[in-house]
Write an enzyme that holds these catalytic residues in place. Structure first.
Site, PDB file in Angstrom:
ATOM      1  N   GLU A 228     -23.146  19.489   4.672  1.00 47.69           N
ATOM      2  CA  GLU A 228     -22.226  20.625   4.558  1.00 47.69           C
ATOM      3  C   GLU A 228     -20.950  20.249   3.818  1.00 47.69           C
ATOM      4  OE1 GLU A 228     -23.399  19.417   7.443  1.00 47.69           O
ATOM      5  OE2 GLU A 228     -24.873  20.909   8.077  1.00 47.69           O
TER       6      GLU A 228
ATOM      7  N   HIS B 116       0.806  -1.222   0.000  1.00 44.24           N
ATOM      8  CA  HIS B 116       0.000   0.000   0.000  1.00 44.24           C
ATOM      9  C   HIS B 116       0.836   1.267   0.000  1.00 44.24           C
ATOM     10  CE1 HIS B 116      -3.308   2.758   0.850  1.00 44.24           C
ATOM     11  NE2 HIS B 116      -2.445   3.347   1.637  1.00 44.24           N
TER      12      HIS B 116
ATOM     13  N   HIS C 264     -23.983  26.027  18.687  1.00 42.09           N
ATOM     14  CA  HIS C 264     -24.253  26.728  17.435  1.00 42.09           C
ATOM     15  C   HIS C 264     -23.533  28.068  17.332  1.00 42.09           C
ATOM     16  CE1 HIS C 264     -27.112  23.576  16.980  1.00 42.09           C
ATOM     17  NE2 HIS C 264     -27.626  24.065  15.876  1.00 42.09           N
TER      18      HIS C 264
END
Lengths: 655, 655
Positions: free
Chosen positions: A403, A258, A465
């Protein structure tokens, strides 16, 4: 043909393992595993012309699993792009090589997007596919008729943004988006069984996608799966069952391939396994010829497109859109004149909507949206109708509660070209899309973030918020222009600055609460210098009050109180740190003179303000989380009152 | 019984609409829509005792749709918790009321987690369910045998983190986790049809969940669905089909009820519709009695648990784990002694692993993990075996490529109690989980973030992987302790500080590259003061070099060069701004004296450093994105060289 394809694919494998070995750093496993799929894609399906990387109607290809960057560099070199050269590949991961550790759109024209942060490449591809359908809706098949292809890994599919991105793509039925999933069942930690038990195909079907699977090392089967994807009108996921590091006899199928070089011994063994007798960075002529022919496959289609373009009645407008040329300052001129004649006391989020009414009417390339806060972010205007699966020509995206997906899709639209995307959410949720904002900045893309409810001034919703650390943490991000206007005039000016900025994103921090219009003239864009003297002291100047956004009004009231006591105070509005820092020393010193007490006022953390106020200044801010209460109560509680600030200034002046 | 249940549910509806109306702010729609489901849950299924909110074996309930906070406050008040009182509810969303806009775990004992940022409540519940099974695996059914319940909305399910959270829960087969989805088909922007076309049930099934659906207003049907969930050994999603704002005759079923008061007229109409004749904030005795009886349902079970606990041989250890008492400094003592005897030149990520070997052996409450970067973050130790669906007692979580899900799950484990979670990813991907870090800080939870590859020093992976703005943007977050140690000794000290901190999260910023051991004594934890003089000037002091992490070594070399020229230079190591800022003025002034040239050296943006260096100091940093190249080449290219820094210091000293 299959034998040729095999050698073409092996060229990718060998270039990849040799470049990683030379750099002693990198990821050979993915390019070796997906070499066969990429060869089929580039030699048969992808619409491109290696001699014209910016052909507007080319298919877009996004390597979402960006750590496999050698896959991109190999295919670009082999198919005949001017860059990278074989020397660039030889210098993989070295300073100044365009072949960076992860693909960077600013380094190579053939790299459509900067990838590496997992999941975002696919999510940007969703934005590209939206842009394609949108411009098709506006300009028709003659000018816009291409596809978006993605190579993604398990990491891209496990990241949360994958859910948002494919949800949006499924909902909009973006049938021209095809994701080739490197289904190798290996992650860095080992088998995918360690961390996931998901039925990926079923999840995609549940989200409105078409799903195929194929043997990723069987050329015919790869083609069959892609043909099926092309025939379906849903976005398609093709699970390409592969061996990571395919060709490495002792390491393939394991996480050892990888993220590390294979090592000299294993590289020799791989050469033997593949029958590849050529030295590093040398591709025999017949294989290179086959690749170069693949790179020219699209030239006839491009010639035909060019003819259609030249004779199109939309030629000039299409070219203008693609060029990205706009005049933001010009577009707000008459709106500003009207605003001066009729001052508005509105929240800056509302002022943003008012500016957008003018801007979206003037600039059809503006495509807006919101993450399910349309009425709160004030992002929708009369000119922007919904973009839907039935009518992609609409200019407003209901992104849903996504978002991060929204921000990445906006990056994709900007990268595609022809669109200037803007989108809204609450500023505190910039956290949710922060790394996509960072990718806007790294990729130099004009994306406008409309972040409303920008402080404790949002009131009752409380600390979860209320942004407090967000302003400074966004200002800290290189190449992001953060703009926090104080009234309707500044909001319009900031919008103009955001649109006129062609090499990076802007973020508007906007208030929930109403603010008076403080500016009574707008002959020139005063926000352009980042800060300016809004009001000069009347009495001899003792104090300079520097404020941003909703706190500029408070600064004027503090100045009133000081002046009433005979202490002169300038008020400086500073909508942008970045623009102010770019001014010359004389301008900066004139605004923030060393002989005055400098006082910063901003409803956010004080960290960072010291560079403007100096060690002897005063920083009025909030260095804790907020609280739930009406905005006025919070401002008072956290010390944003004339009384408190004047008292602190008096204490300092008396020292 | 159904009639009673109906009136009990209506009590929630009326309290919710009246409180929102009184506050003139809030979200009545969700509490009114989910009142029936919540009533069934609290009166029949949830294991709790309102008189003992902290009973360790209680069921955990998380209101993931935190905007519907009045649902939580109503049920807590009605069922008889000491807080909130009816006056607290009357003061909903006012300053100092524990009934904040969104539920806050620090305000009310019955609120298990702070919610509001969508998707994270459910993701924290996954962590709580992991904690329950883990402690069950360690202490058995007698002490740990409870469930985790969630009420989630459409927003919680659309957010990206939902994919990560349910992927983890499905993989670990957390059958004691039950999510009640408020399937009302309404978001803020309007119908869910605007933004999603997903078959939610099919997606959950694909992710290893059991799915039921029910009529969310039919008490018997709700019970049937919950009974089916209880009988299944997978985590369960119950789609509760509801009308948002149920009971409001003219507004129910519309987004008008989502985030605004109903208004006086509609409230009167709702009272009529519900047959509720009582004034605001008054609940008739019979209904309150029925609720209070529900709140006592668990008392017998609690008594029995208490008896088992008292007689358990694990009593003391279980109590210790739940208390959170640890001695981090004590736990690293013998390891530190060994380190001083045998200095280690290792990367601090490796030093972190070495410290963790000692800590995880000493502290069984440490549960580690990584978002698929185990070998890079060095988070796994000999003591931490994998936590799997077959053996939950393991102490290492393979989180998969799910940074946000990991961080939220760690919050959930810390909130549950009995566990100190730590988890790793690359520091640049702190962006992916940033809001969960914020929730660790808001909730005062001891979560330790192991953020490796903390600068351009990671080298070739390039700008997408190189944090530059992250250090300052994390330092800006209130109540987060950011620690950037410079060597193996400091790394151990920082681990001790992180573990001994009981009221908030810590974040370790660790290097990829090797660093020499600079400390040769460790009698006391010098990192505890945030900064300290690592080396005092030999020649008369002209300069103080302040550095963090990997740049402290460079600072010592700069000091050598300056001293060789007769210019005395202190070297200050500053692993933590927050801890240094908390020291007294004398200590701070002694380290950073006003008569010396202060020079900051840190491989990140310079923003913020001015408060330590003053306007006349020098800030060595990187105010742009990084690049892809070997680390040494990058350090030189970006000016982190002895020559460049000494030259800048000379220029300044000559002014």
């Amino acid at each position: 043909m299959s034998a040729d394809l095999q050698m073409m694919a092996n060229a990718i494998r060998v270039l990849s393992m040799d470049a990683v070995q030379a750099a002693n750093s990198g990821h050979p496993g993915m390019p070796m595993g997906m070499a066969d799929v990429a060869t089929v894609l580039y030699s048969k399906y992808l619409k491109y012309d290696a001699s014209a990387p910016k052909w507007p109607d080319r298919d877009r290809f996004v390597l979402s699993a960006g750590h496999g960057s050698m896959l991109a560099y190999s295919t670009l070199y082999l198919s005949g792009y001017a860059k990278p050269t074989i020397d660039d590949i030889r210098n993989f991961r070295q300073l100044h090589s365009p072949c960076a550790g992860h693909p960077e759109n600013t380094e190579l024209e053939g790299v459509e997007s900067t990838t590496g942060p997992l999941g975002q490449g696919l999510a940007m591809a969703v934005g590209m596919a939206m842009a394609e359908r949108h411009l098709n809706g506006q300009f028709g098949d003659d000018l816009v008729d291409h596809r978006t292809w993605v190579i993604a890994g398990d990491g891209c599919l496990m990241e949360g943004i994958n859910h948002e991105a494919i949800g949006l793509a499924g909902h909009l039925r973006l049938g021209r988006l095809i994701v080739l999933w490197d289904d190798n069942r290996i992650t860095i930690d080992g088998s995918t069984d360690l961390s996931t038990s998901e039925d990926v195909a079923a999840r995609y079907v549940a989200t409105g996608w078409h799903v195929e699977s194929c043997d990723g090392h069987d050329f015919a089967d790869i083609s069959r799966a892609i043909d099926a994807a092309l025939a379906d009108d849903r976005p398609s996921l093709i699970a390409c069952r592969t061996l990571i590091g395919k060709g490495s006899p002792n390491k393939q199928g394991t996480s050892a391939t990888h993220g590390s070089p294979l090592g000299a011994d294993e590289i020799a063994a791989t050469r033997a396994e593949l029958g590849w007798v050529y030295p590093p960075f040398e591709v025999p002529a017949d294989i290179l010829d086959a690749w170069r022919a693949a790179g020219q496959r699209g030239s006839a289609a491009r010639d035909e497109w060019q003819k259609r373009f030249e004779s199109s009645s939309s030629k000039d407008e299409f070219a203008r859109r693609l060029s990205g040329a706009v005049d933001g300052n010009g577009a707000i001129r008459s709106y500003l004149d009207n605003l001066l004649a009729n001052p508005a006391k509105v929240a800056t989020r509302k002022a943003s909507e008012m500016a957008l009414e003018a801007l979206t009417a003037a600039l059809p390339e503006l495509v807006g949206g919101s993450a399910d806060l349309t009425g709160s972010n004030n992002t929708k205007t009369k000119s922007t109708l919904a973009m839907t699966r039935d009518d992609y020509s609409g200019r407003y995206v209901y992104y849903g509660i996504r978002e991060f997906g929204m921000a990445a899709a906006m990056n994709g639209m900007a990268l595609h070209g022809g669109i200037i995307p803007y989108g809204g959410t609450f500023m505190v949720f910039s956290d949710y899309c922060r790394n996509a904002i960072r990718l806007s900045a790294i990729q130099h893309q004009r994306v406008v973030y409309v972040m409303t409810h920008d402080s404790i001034g949002l009131g009752e919703d409380g600390p979860t918020h209320q942004p407090v650390e967000h302003l400074v943490s966004l200002r800290a991000m290189p190449n992001l222009l953060v703009l926090r206007p104080c009234d309707a005039v500044e909001t319009a000016e900031c919008w103009a600055l955001a649109l006129d900025r062609t090499d990076g994103p802007s973020l508007l921090a906007l208030s929930r609460q109403n603010l008076p219009q403080l500016r009574s003239e707008a002959a020139k864009n005063r926000c352009a210098r980042g800060a300016y003297r809004l009001r000069a002291a009347a009495a001899p100047r003792k104090v300079v009050l520097v404020a941003t956004g909703s706190e500029v009004e408070l600064a004027t009231k503090v100045a009133d109180a000081l002046e009433a006591q005979g202490q002169g105070a300038d008020v400086v509005s500073m909508p942008s740190w970045e623009l102010f820092d770019a001014q010359d020393a004389a301008y900066r010193a004139d605004l923030l003179p060393p002989d005055a007490l400098i006082v910063s006022i901003e409803a956010g953390v004080t960290l960072g303000w010291q560079r403007y106020t100096g060690a002897n200044g005063i920083n009025i801010g909030i260095d804790s989380f907020g609280a739930s209460a009406p905005a006025e109560a919070l401002y008072d509680y956290f010390g944003f009152s004339v009384e408190n600030i004047v008292s602190k200034i008096h204490s300092k002046l008396m020292v």
